[in-house]
Design a protein around this motif. Structure first.
Motif, mmCIF file in Angstrom:
data_model
loop_
_atom_site.group_PDB
_atom_site.id
_atom_site.type_symbol
_atom_site.label_atom_id
_atom_site.label_comp_id
_atom_site.label_asym_id
_atom_site.label_seq_id
_atom_site.Cartn_x
_atom_site.Cartn_y
_atom_site.Cartn_z
ATOM 1 N N GLY A 399 13.679 20.517 -3.475
ATOM 2 C CA GLY A 399 12.819 20.689 -2.308
ATOM 3 C C GLY A 399 11.521 21.331 -2.723
ATOM 4 N N ASP A 400 10.460 21.056 -1.949
ATOM 5 C CA ASP A 400 9.138 21.592 -2.294
ATOM 6 C C ASP A 400 9.161 23.111 -2.413
ATOM 7 O OD1 ASP A 400 9.460 22.031 0.454
ATOM 8 O OD2 ASP A 400 7.415 21.422 0.976
ATOM 9 N N TRP A 401 10.067 23.762 -1.667
ATOM 10 C CA TRP A 401 10.101 25.232 -1.666
ATOM 11 C C TRP A 401 10.503 25.802 -3.020
ATOM 12 C CZ3 TRP A 401 14.880 27.541 -2.553
ATOM 13 C CH2 TRP A 401 15.997 26.721 -2.403
ATOM 14 N N THR A 402 11.074 24.997 -3.905
ATOM 15 C CA THR A 402 11.448 25.507 -5.233
ATOM 16 C C THR A 402 10.294 25.384 -6.228
ATOM 17 O OG1 THR A 402 12.240 23.382 -6.071
ATOM 18 C CG2 THR A 402 13.827 24.712 -4.869
ATOM 19 N N ASP A 403 9.170 24.795 -5.792
ATOM 20 C CA ASP A 403 8.072 24.525 -6.730
ATOM 21 C C ASP A 403 6.729 24.737 -6.017
ATOM 22 O OD1 ASP A 403 6.211 22.787 -8.402
ATOM 23 O OD2 ASP A 403 8.021 22.685 -9.600
#
Ligand SMILES: Cc1cc2nc3c(=O)[nH]c(=O)nc-3n(C[C@H](O)[C@H](O)[C@H](O)COP(=O)(O)OP(=O)(O)OC[C@H]3O[C@@H](n4cnc5c(N)ncnc54)[C@H](O)[C@@H]3O)c2cc1C
Length: 434
Positions: A399-403
């Protein structure tokens, strides 16, 4: 061959599932909605008429996403985005050309000549010190963005960077860390932007068409942290897999894992976002205009245009359109209103700002967009917290939240998740350079 469940068919989940299936694994994707794409969702209103309700562009500083598109012959659907460079900034009641290019900043009355010199010197240092392509630079993770940027001078910070930045990220500069803002400033200053022909969700829909995707399948729980196998609960049934990729926003992952959820998941802050679109047949030309309002209370941008001109999607000739976007502060409240109240509030504010009478009731198409988890807010120590996420064995996050909070970040996370399960899957640009 492993059996793998992927929860979520956004860019992260579809990328992971695509690479794992290509490597010969048995992959099943579970998606709540009836379509793939997640927050790149496109809504179609009729022949040649669509709106990108979430992500509006890709760019050449998304090397990982572009490589996936290229490998699947999806990059020939990209068309240069001609919206950038246009528009006005309504700052403290005065109108200026938006300061979104070197030429525009040089010619702008927003800041003085000494401020311009100091700003460009600061940017030159940034270009030397900061690597391109949204690379995550941990040296600045703990620093608030405002503190790091203060050395560019108050004028450039308050009148150029803040108004240009708070719109696209839906959050206040005070909430963000210096890693995020520096990486984006570095890349935005030289990037080229693209839309996807027939909609931003098209690459993910096309890739998903080659996969086993269960649409309308909301996963209600997941588990197996630290065990040999993981499971998901869907449609009242518990299904067991060798690995489960949770490719949903962090708060959703926290709910699915319940008591097993690492504390860091609850600490990923999100902002909501609300926007409204209206279109109607029209024989009167409506020149393309975009007003970015700052400071803003209810409406952050008012965009208008006619069919055939650049739009956030495509609008047929013989039509005119209006798109209003709210800032995060008011999206919080607006998202709770019913459609009619929300449209009345935003259109009356937009009329006051633009000096034109704008009335949603006069339109044939009226579409309200509500994102409760629009983007994660990358605040100070964000990446330290993400790095401290414990290894949950067969449960893997994507998910975008990890990067990075964008399509590129989502795609990188999907590649990373696939490689965690099968390290023979080739890496991609920027994936291992964290
Ligand atoms: C208004 C807006 C504008 C944006 N503009 C841009 C832009 O111009 N450029 C850019 O690069 N990025 C932009 N973004 C960000 C970009 O859209 C996201 O970063 C990207 O879509 C994240 O992908 P993802 O796969 O991580 O998550 P998502 O796209 O959110 O996908 C997650 C998927 O999981 C599904 N799901 C959730 N819970 C469950 C469950 N329990 N069971 C089954 N399925 C579930 C969801 O339905 C969804 O399909 C924008 C976002 C918004 C909201």
């Amino acid at each position: 061959m492993k059996s793998i469940a992927v929860v979520g068919a956004g860019p992260a989940g579809v990328t992971a599932a695509h690479l794992l299936a290509l490597a010969g694994h048995h992959v099943e994707v579970f998606e709540s909605h009836e379509h793939a794409g997640g927050r790149t969702r496109t809504v179609h209103f009729g022949e040649g008429h669509w709106l990108d309700t979430g992500a509006g562009w890709l760019t050449d500083f998304y090397p990982t996403a572009m490589s996936i598109l290229r490998d699947n012959a999806l990059d020939d659907h990209l068309t240069p985005l001609r919206l950038r460079g246009g528009g006005d900034l309504l700052l403290d009641g005065n109108r200026y050309p938006s300061p979104n290019s070197i030429g525009r900043i040089l010619g702008s009355r927003l800041i003085t000549w000494p401020e311009k010199i100091r700003f460009f010197a600061w940017m030159a240092m940034l270009v030397m010190r900061q690597r391109p392509n949204l690379r995550i630079d941990r040296r600045f993770d703990a620093q608030p963005a405002v503190q790091n940027l203060s050395s560019m001078g108050r004028g450039p910070l308050e009148r150029v960077v803040r108004p240009s930045f708070e719109g696209p990220f839906f959050a206040r500069l005070e909430q963000m860390n210096a890693t995020l803002v520096r990486s984006w400033l570095r890349s935005l200053s030289i990037g080229s932007f693209f839309q996807v022909d027939r909609g931003m969700d098209r690459p993910w829909r096309d890739l998903a068409a080659e996969l086993t995707v269960h649409y309308g399948a909301t996963v209600t729980a997941a588990g197996g942290a630290g065990a040999a196998r993981a499971w998901v609960e869907v449609g009242g049934e518990r299904r067991s897999f060798d690995a489960v990729v949770l490719a949903a926003p962090a708060p959703v992952c926290a709910t699915l894992l319940a008591a097993d959820a690492p504390q860091q998941l609850a600490e990923v802050p999100y902002v909501p976002h609300v926007r409204v679109y209206a279109a109607r047949h029209s024989t009167v030309p409506v020149p393309r205009s975009a007003i970015h309002v700052f400071p803003n209370e209810i409406v952050a941008t008012v965009e208008r245009g006619q069919g055939g001109d650049p739009a956030w999607g495509r609008v047929p000739t013989g039509w005119e359109w209006t798109l209003l976007c709210a800032p995060s502060a008011s999206s919080d409240q607006l998202i709770t209103l019913d459609d009619e109240e929300l449209l009345d509030t935003m259109f009356s504010e937009a009329s006051a700002l633009s000096g034109e009478r704008l009335e949603w009731r006069d339109h044939e198409i009226v579409h309200v967009v509500r994102w409760s988890h629009a983007v994660p807010v990358v605040d100070p120590n964000y990446y330290a917290r993400i790095d401290a996420l414990p290894d949950l064995g067969p449960i893997i996050f994507a998910g975008d939240w990890t990067d990075q909070p964008c399509v590129e970040g989502a795609v990188r996370s999907g590649v990373r998740a696939a490689r965690r399960i099968d390290d023979s899957i080739p890496s991609r640009p920027e994936v291992d350079r964290r």
